[in-house]
Motif scaffolding. Structure first.
Motif, PDB file in Angstrom:
ATOM      1  N   SER A   8       0.815  -1.220   0.000  1.00 58.99           N
ATOM      2  CA  SER A   8       0.000   0.000   0.000  1.00 58.99           C
ATOM      3  C   SER A   8       0.848   1.268   0.000  1.00 58.99           C
ATOM      4  CB  SER A   8      -0.939  -0.002   1.217  1.00 58.99           C
ATOM      5  OG  SER A   8      -1.860  -1.061   1.132  1.00 58.99           O
ATOM      6  N   ILE A   9       1.944   1.263   0.758  1.00 59.89           N
ATOM      7  CA  ILE A   9       2.799   2.456   0.831  1.00 59.89           C
ATOM      8  C   ILE A   9       3.396   2.760  -0.529  1.00 59.89           C
ATOM      9  CG2 ILE A   9       4.896   3.427   1.850  1.00 59.89           C
ATOM     10  CD1 ILE A   9       4.293   1.837   4.378  1.00 59.89           C
ATOM     11  N   VAL A  10       3.876   1.722  -1.214  1.00 62.19           N
ATOM     12  CA  VAL A  10       4.457   1.910  -2.553  1.00 62.19           C
ATOM     13  C   VAL A  10       3.393   2.388  -3.526  1.00 62.19           C
ATOM     14  CG1 VAL A  10       5.530   0.749  -4.517  1.00 62.19           C
ATOM     15  CG2 VAL A  10       6.268   0.197  -2.192  1.00 62.19           C
ATOM     16  N   CYS A  11       2.224   1.715  -3.503  1.00 67.42           N
ATOM     17  CA  CYS A  11       1.148   2.054  -4.442  1.00 67.42           C
ATOM     18  C   CYS A  11       0.694   3.498  -4.281  1.00 67.42           C
ATOM     19  CB  CYS A  11      -0.026   1.092  -4.228  1.00 67.42           C
ATOM     20  SG  CYS A  11      -1.453   1.443  -5.265  1.00 67.42           S
ATOM     21  N   HIS A  12       0.416   3.907  -3.042  1.00 68.45           N
ATOM     22  CA  HIS A  12      -0.090   5.259  -2.827  1.00 68.45           C
ATOM     23  C   HIS A  12       1.031   6.297  -2.916  1.00 68.45           C
ATOM     24  CE1 HIS A  12      -3.965   3.656  -2.117  1.00 68.45           C
ATOM     25  NE2 HIS A  12      -3.638   3.011  -1.010  1.00 68.45           N
ATOM     26  N   GLY A  13       2.253   5.878  -2.652  1.00 68.39           N
ATOM     27  CA  GLY A  13       3.392   6.786  -2.867  1.00 68.39           C
ATOM     28  C   GLY A  13       3.519   7.133  -4.337  1.00 68.39           C
ATOM     29  N   ILE A  14       3.359   6.113  -5.193  1.00 67.05           N
ATOM     30  CA  ILE A  14       3.371   6.349  -6.644  1.00 67.05           C
ATOM     31  C   ILE A  14       2.201   7.252  -7.035  1.00 67.05           C
ATOM     32  CG2 ILE A  14       3.051   5.239  -8.896  1.00 67.05           C
ATOM     33  CD1 ILE A  14       4.511   2.795  -7.759  1.00 67.05           C
ATOM     34  N   GLY A  15       1.048   7.039  -6.380  1.00 71.36           N
ATOM     35  CA  GLY A  15      -0.126   7.852  -6.678  1.00 71.36           C
ATOM     36  C   GLY A  15       0.101   9.326  -6.392  1.00 71.36           C
ATOM     37  N   VAL A  16       0.649   9.634  -5.205  1.00 72.27           N
ATOM     38  CA  VAL A  16       0.903  11.032  -4.837  1.00 72.27           C
ATOM     39  C   VAL A  16       1.975  11.636  -5.737  1.00 72.27           C
ATOM     40  CG1 VAL A  16       1.751  12.561  -3.026  1.00 72.27           C
ATOM     41  CG2 VAL A  16       0.195  10.707  -2.439  1.00 72.27           C
ATOM     42  N   PHE A  17       3.089  10.905  -5.919  1.00 77.41           N
ATOM     43  CA  PHE A  17       4.188  11.411  -6.748  1.00 77.41           C
ATOM     44  C   PHE A  17       3.735  11.618  -8.190  1.00 77.41           C
ATOM     45  CE2 PHE A  17       7.784  10.646  -9.632  1.00 77.41           C
ATOM     46  CZ  PHE A  17       8.666  11.639  -9.221  1.00 77.41           C
ATOM     47  N   GLY A  18       2.992  10.627  -8.726  1.00 76.29           N
ATOM     48  CA  GLY A  18       2.520  10.731 -10.098  1.00 76.29           C
ATOM     49  C   GLY A  18       1.561  11.891 -10.292  1.00 76.29           C
ATOM     50  N   THR A  19       0.712  12.124  -9.306  1.00 76.82           N
ATOM     51  CA  THR A  19      -0.228  13.248  -9.387  1.00 76.82           C
ATOM     52  C   THR A  19       0.512  14.574  -9.433  1.00 76.82           C
ATOM     53  OG1 THR A  19      -1.912  12.008  -8.161  1.00 76.82           O
ATOM     54  CG2 THR A  19      -2.164  14.390  -8.242  1.00 76.82           C
ATOM     55  N   LEU A  20       1.480  14.756  -8.522  1.00 75.55           N
ATOM     56  CA  LEU A  20       2.236  16.007  -8.486  1.00 75.55           C
ATOM     57  C   LEU A  20       3.049  16.202  -9.761  1.00 75.55           C
ATOM     58  CD1 LEU A  20       3.466  16.030  -4.768  1.00 75.55           C
ATOM     59  CD2 LEU A  20       1.511  17.210  -5.765  1.00 75.55           C
ATOM     60  N   LEU A  21       3.597  15.087 -10.309  1.00 78.36           N
ATOM     61  CA  LEU A  21       4.370  15.183 -11.549  1.00 78.36           C
ATOM     62  C   LEU A  21       3.483  15.624 -12.702  1.00 78.36           C
ATOM     63  CD1 LEU A  21       7.056  14.705 -13.022  1.00 78.36           C
ATOM     64  CD2 LEU A  21       6.348  12.327 -13.386  1.00 78.36           C
ATOM     65  N   LEU A  22       2.308  15.023 -12.811  1.00 74.92           N
ATOM     66  CA  LEU A  22       1.398  15.395 -13.894  1.00 74.92           C
ATOM     67  C   LEU A  22       0.899  16.831 -13.746  1.00 74.92           C
ATOM     68  CD1 LEU A  22      -0.680  12.092 -14.215  1.00 74.92           C
ATOM     69  CD2 LEU A  22       0.885  13.037 -15.912  1.00 74.92           C
ATOM     70  N   PHE A  41      -1.315  22.138  -4.448  1.00 70.53           N
ATOM     71  CA  PHE A  41      -0.495  20.925  -4.380  1.00 70.53           C
ATOM     72  C   PHE A  41      -0.596  20.283  -2.998  1.00 70.53           C
ATOM     73  CE2 PHE A  41       2.894  21.540  -7.946  1.00 70.53           C
ATOM     74  CZ  PHE A  41       1.884  21.472  -8.884  1.00 70.53           C
ATOM     75  N   TRP A  42      -0.503  21.113  -1.964  1.00 72.42           N
ATOM     76  CA  TRP A  42      -0.597  20.597  -0.598  1.00 72.42           C
ATOM     77  C   TRP A  42      -1.984  20.006  -0.335  1.00 72.42           C
ATOM     78  CZ3 TRP A  42       3.106  19.323   2.522  1.00 72.42           C
ATOM     79  CH2 TRP A  42       4.339  19.957   2.463  1.00 72.42           C
ATOM     80  N   LEU A  43      -3.020  20.690  -0.806  1.00 73.49           N
ATOM     81  CA  LEU A  43      -4.385  20.235  -0.579  1.00 73.49           C
ATOM     82  C   LEU A  43      -4.659  18.894  -1.256  1.00 73.49           C
ATOM     83  CD1 LEU A  43      -6.330  23.605  -0.925  1.00 73.49           C
ATOM     84  CD2 LEU A  43      -6.303  22.138   1.094  1.00 73.49           C
ATOM     85  N   VAL A  44      -4.237  18.743  -2.512  1.00 74.55           N
ATOM     86  CA  VAL A  44      -4.516  17.496  -3.231  1.00 74.55           C
ATOM     87  C   VAL A  44      -3.685  16.342  -2.671  1.00 74.55           C
ATOM     88  CG1 VAL A  44      -5.211  18.721  -5.317  1.00 74.55           C
ATOM     89  CG2 VAL A  44      -2.837  17.968  -5.077  1.00 74.55           C
ATOM     90  N   SER A  45      -2.474  16.637  -2.186  1.00 69.86           N
ATOM     91  CA  SER A  45      -1.661  15.587  -1.566  1.00 69.86           C
ATOM     92  C   SER A  45      -2.320  15.081  -0.289  1.00 69.86           C
ATOM     93  CB  SER A  45      -0.255  16.116  -1.253  1.00 69.86           C
ATOM     94  OG  SER A  45       0.420  16.495  -2.433  1.00 69.86           O
TER      95      SER A  45
END
Length: 410
Positions: A8-22, A41-45
């Motif tokens: 879960s940590i890896v999956c959601h870490g990718i989710g947060v990082f990918g969102t900020l990158l996009l 950015f802070w709010l969506v994270s």
């Protein structure tokens, strides 16, 4: 890749990082971002993290498919974020929030399907209880008997055993060894409750009656958040109540409100408020189930029952401390006396305040005889036993679905 995403940590870490990158791609990778973008950015994270933490807790009480909860939970958390923005006048980017919501929704659905979160839970059982009596045909669980000699290598997701039934010395040692080696050990009755969402009332003594005593700390917290939610909803609900009262008066002569004695917490009676959905009842008429009174339901009444508007006046019962938003539905005193004679442990449902909506109402629907009321009691006791904020949130989401489908309306 799938094995990596199951963490879960890896999956959601990718989710947060990918969102900020996009989102950086959307903003053009500018070196100096405006404060509106930084705040967003802070709010969506925070919204993503809150959603990823909330969904497992809300869906922890039944082996349900989590992906069906993603949209309502994500939408609720983003709505809370917007309320925070408006309350504290935070500068934000509407474009960033819209893009982020879309990306979060896509990634959470994709990861839920890709990680196969709807795969069956593979459990192994020791043969000291009636395994066939446990509904192992549930879509999310597979139960198989362990063969002698018992081996931990055959166990995948956990061991099921009746902890209240006799075990041989070898079986007792095996259960202890599983616990020591961090293999989950489940009581068979707990698995059955998790699958069915109800307590087995015929053997209530086996469920530790003391566990039915609600947490006093959460009881006070529940009263606070429910009252706050009702007060905050008044700008919307009060006009709806006024229009409903007017329509009732225009369609059929008589009062707009229906007031009746019901049994509440501790067996004490109180006066419940509802919008009248039937023609006026004749004086001295005996109490009947709603299914026996369908001929008296008005056109307006049929609609407000289906979408639960008839229950809105009970907000004032909640503010008075007589009811909760969520809890077992209150029953008429004549029916309570009847059911206490016919159904064992019926009185235990009065350990908590009755609710406008509840676990039994959203899972089972309407009860209109002794047998269905016995089933309803099993669901009510499950709610009391597992009473928590997260179970209440689960019921809130189920209630929204109920209002949209009309499930259980009479």
């Amino acid at each position: 890749m799938r094995k990596l995403l199951k963490n879960s940590i890896v999956c959601h870490g990718i989710g947060v990082f990918g969102t900020l990158l996009l989102l950086h791609v959307v903003t053009g990778f500018r070196a100096n971002l405006p404060i509106t973008v930084i705040n967003s950015f802070w709010l969506v994270s925070c919204a993503y993290v809150a959603t990823s933490v909330t969904i497992p807790k809300i869906t922890n009480y039944l082996l349900v498919d989590r992906k069906y909860y993603i949209l309502p939970v994500l939408a609720s958390i983003y709505a809370a974020a917007m309320a925070f923005i408006l309350l504290f006048r935070v500068e934000y980017s509407r474009e960033i929030l819209i893009y982020a919501f879309s990306i979060h929704l896509f990634w959470m659905y994709f990861s839920a399907v890709y990680r196969k979160e709807n795969a069956k839970l593979n459990l192994s059982a020791i043969n000291n209880f009636d395994v066939d009596n446990l509904d192992s045909r549930h879509a999310r669980i597979h139960l198989s008997l362990l063969r002698e000699p018992l081996s931990m290598s055959e166990i995948k997701d956990g061991l099921v055993v009746d902890l209240h039934n006799k075990l041989t010395p070898e079986q007792e040692k095996f259960v202890a060894d599983c616990s020591i080696n961090n293999i989950p050990v489940f009581h068979s009755e707990s698995i059955r409750e998790m699958i069915e969402g109800k307590v087995k009332t015929s053997h209530l003594s086996e469920n530790a009656i003391g566990s039915l005593v609600p947490n006093p700390v959460y009881h006070n917290v529940k009263r606070a958040w429910e009252s706050a939610l009702i007060i905050l909803s008044f700008p919307i609900t009060l006009p709806i109540m006024a229009i409903t009262a007017l329509l009732i008066k225009l369609e059929n002569p008589g009062p707009a409100m229906f007031i009746q004695e019901r049994v509440g917490q501790g067996g004490k009676t109180f006066r419940i408020y509802k919008f009248r959905s039937m023609t006026v009842k004749k004086a001295g008429a005996e109490d009947k189930f709603a299914t026996e009174e369908q001929a008296r339901v008005t056109k307006v009444g049929k609609f407000i029952r289906k979408v639960r508007i008839d229950e809105l006046p009970q907000f004032f019962n909640v503010l008075k401390g007589e009811m909760s938003l969520i809890g077992p539905r209150p029953e008429q005193e004549s029916f309570v006396k009847q059911f206490e004679k016919e159904i064992p442990f019926y009185g235990y449902r009065h350990m908590v305040k009755p609710g406008i909506t509840g676990w039994a109402q959203t899972v089972q629907g309407y009860a209109d005889d002794t047998d269905s009321t016995r089933e309803k009691l099993a669901h009510d006791l499950y709610y009391i036993k597992h009473l928590s904020f997260w179970l209440d949130m689960n019921i809130v989401l189920k209630t929204i679905k109920t209002m949209m489908t009309g499930f259980g309306a009479k």
